[in-house]
Design an enzyme around this catalytic site. Structure first.
Site, PDB file in Angstrom:
ATOM      1  N   CYS A 131     -15.405 -15.411 -51.063  1.00 34.63           N
ATOM      2  CA  CYS A 131     -15.965 -15.297 -49.710  1.00 34.63           C
ATOM      3  C   CYS A 131     -16.617 -16.588 -49.220  1.00 34.63           C
ATOM      4  CB  CYS A 131     -16.970 -14.157 -49.659  1.00 34.63           C
ATOM      5  SG  CYS A 131     -16.309 -12.579 -50.250  1.00 34.63           S
ATOM      6  N   HIS A 134     -21.843 -14.621 -43.739  1.00 39.76           N
ATOM      7  CA  HIS A 134     -20.699 -13.877 -44.260  1.00 39.76           C
ATOM      8  C   HIS A 134     -20.934 -12.395 -44.000  1.00 39.76           C
ATOM      9  CE1 HIS A 134     -17.751 -12.068 -46.758  1.00 39.76           C
ATOM     10  NE2 HIS A 134     -18.550 -11.840 -47.778  1.00 39.76           N
ATOM     11  N   ASN A 192     -15.745  -6.350 -44.736  1.00 41.78           N
ATOM     12  CA  ASN A 192     -15.808  -7.618 -45.464  1.00 41.78           C
ATOM     13  C   ASN A 192     -14.396  -8.196 -45.566  1.00 41.78           C
ATOM     14  OD1 ASN A 192     -15.991  -9.698 -47.324  1.00 41.78           O
ATOM     15  ND2 ASN A 192     -17.224  -8.556 -48.791  1.00 41.78           N
TER      16      ASN A 192
END
Length: 312
Positions: A112, A237, A267
């Site tokens: 990520c 994020h 996500n």
């Protein structure tokens, strides 16, 4: 020479998978998911849409936004943990399809935090005068590695792509400072098992993320010679609303100064930050000269943060 973002693009799959849909697939509830993650729905790429397809679509939009021809791209960096296959890389695949034949190309695997790693890598080549334009893509087809029978992880992930063209920008703008880091000791808390399914120790990842997102955000502000009061917008994020809120509170920013797309897309790993940045620019929430902080964390464990003054 200062390196900054001169063009953005994104790709969002059409299929929507809501929390109510997931209630029919695993033992969970809309209320449970929203309360703990902030996610209401996520996008899932169809079987005939691979990671490279999404990356290509986002890249084309970023090139158009930057008004840069494919043949003028010197380097392509694709941040992903879900490539179509081990090789050729997604970067090489979209290089061929874009017609960016003079560009070198490689994938970056930092989960990520991958888009942060890509931006920082591209920055070095531009500011050294080695390259003029670098294309950075964050893209994931996480639905391919999601165990849809595991209620702890099936609710979290979505697919998508975001891309940015890096180039030289005027003095005082562009990437002001950055921080990259990794702690392999935490790799056991978030990994891919032998069945190609994501395994996560949610409690440990949460503790790490809350601490690191806040610390890294403050660190890049200080490295840039700025204060919290100078920050105009936060792009965290989009993993979990509680983690995001912890970073926002650490910077003492009002709610409206933080990007929130996690409720729509879940996500999306390396695609999360560029998708969110693109949306906020399109919505007119980020203006020329604004100071923005982008910060992410992921498997590895890895993390990265950037302070940037927006504009060309």
């Amino acid at each position: 020479m200062n390196a900054g973002i001169i063009g953005l693009g994104r790709y969002i799959p059409e299929k929507v998978l809501t929390n109510h849909d997931l209630e029919k697939m695993v033992e969970t509830s809309d209320e449970w998911i929203r309360t703990r993650t902030g996610i209401e729905e996520r996008r899932i790429a169809s079987d005939d849409v691979n990671t490279s397809h999404m990356a290509l679509a986002a890249a084309k939009k970023a090139l158009a936004d930057a008004d840069v021809a494919a043949e003028d791209i010197d380097m392509i960096l694709v941040a992903t943990v879900t490539p179509d296959q081990a090789f050729p890389t997604v970067a090489c695949m979209i290089q061929e399809q874009l017609g960016a034949h003079k560009a070198c190309a490689m994938d970056i695997s930092a989960a990520c935090a991958g888009f942060m790693y890509g931006l920082v890598t591209g920055k070095q080549f531009i500011e050294s005068g080695t390259f003029k334009h670098v294309l950075v893509v964050g893209v994931e087809k996480l639905s391919r590695i999601t165990d849809w029978d595991d209620r702890n992880t099936a609710v979290l992930f979505g697919d998508g792509a975001g891309a940015a063209v890096l180039g030289s920008v005027s003095e005082g703008k562009g990437i002001l400072s950055f921080e990259l880091g990794a702690d392999g000791r935490g790799g056991k808390h978030l990994y891919l098992d032998e069945k190609d399914h994501t395994i996560m120790n949610g409690r440990e990842v949460f503790k790490f993320a809350v601490r690191q997102m806040g610390e890294s955000s403050v660190n890049v502000i200080e490295k840039a010679g700025l204060s919290k009061e100078d920050v105009d917008f936060l792009i965290p994020h989009q993993a979990n609303i509680r983690i995001m809120e912890a970073a926002r509170e650490r910077l003492e920013l009002p709610v409206e100064k933080m990007s929130k797309t996690v409720h729509k897309y879940g996500n999306t790993s390396a695609a999360s930050i560029p998708i969110s940045l693109c949306e906020e620019i399109e919505a007119g929430k980020i203006h020329d000269g604004d100071v923005i902080v982008m910060v992410g964390f992921g498997g590895g464990l890895t993390w990265g943060a950037i302070a940037m003054r927006w504009g060309r």
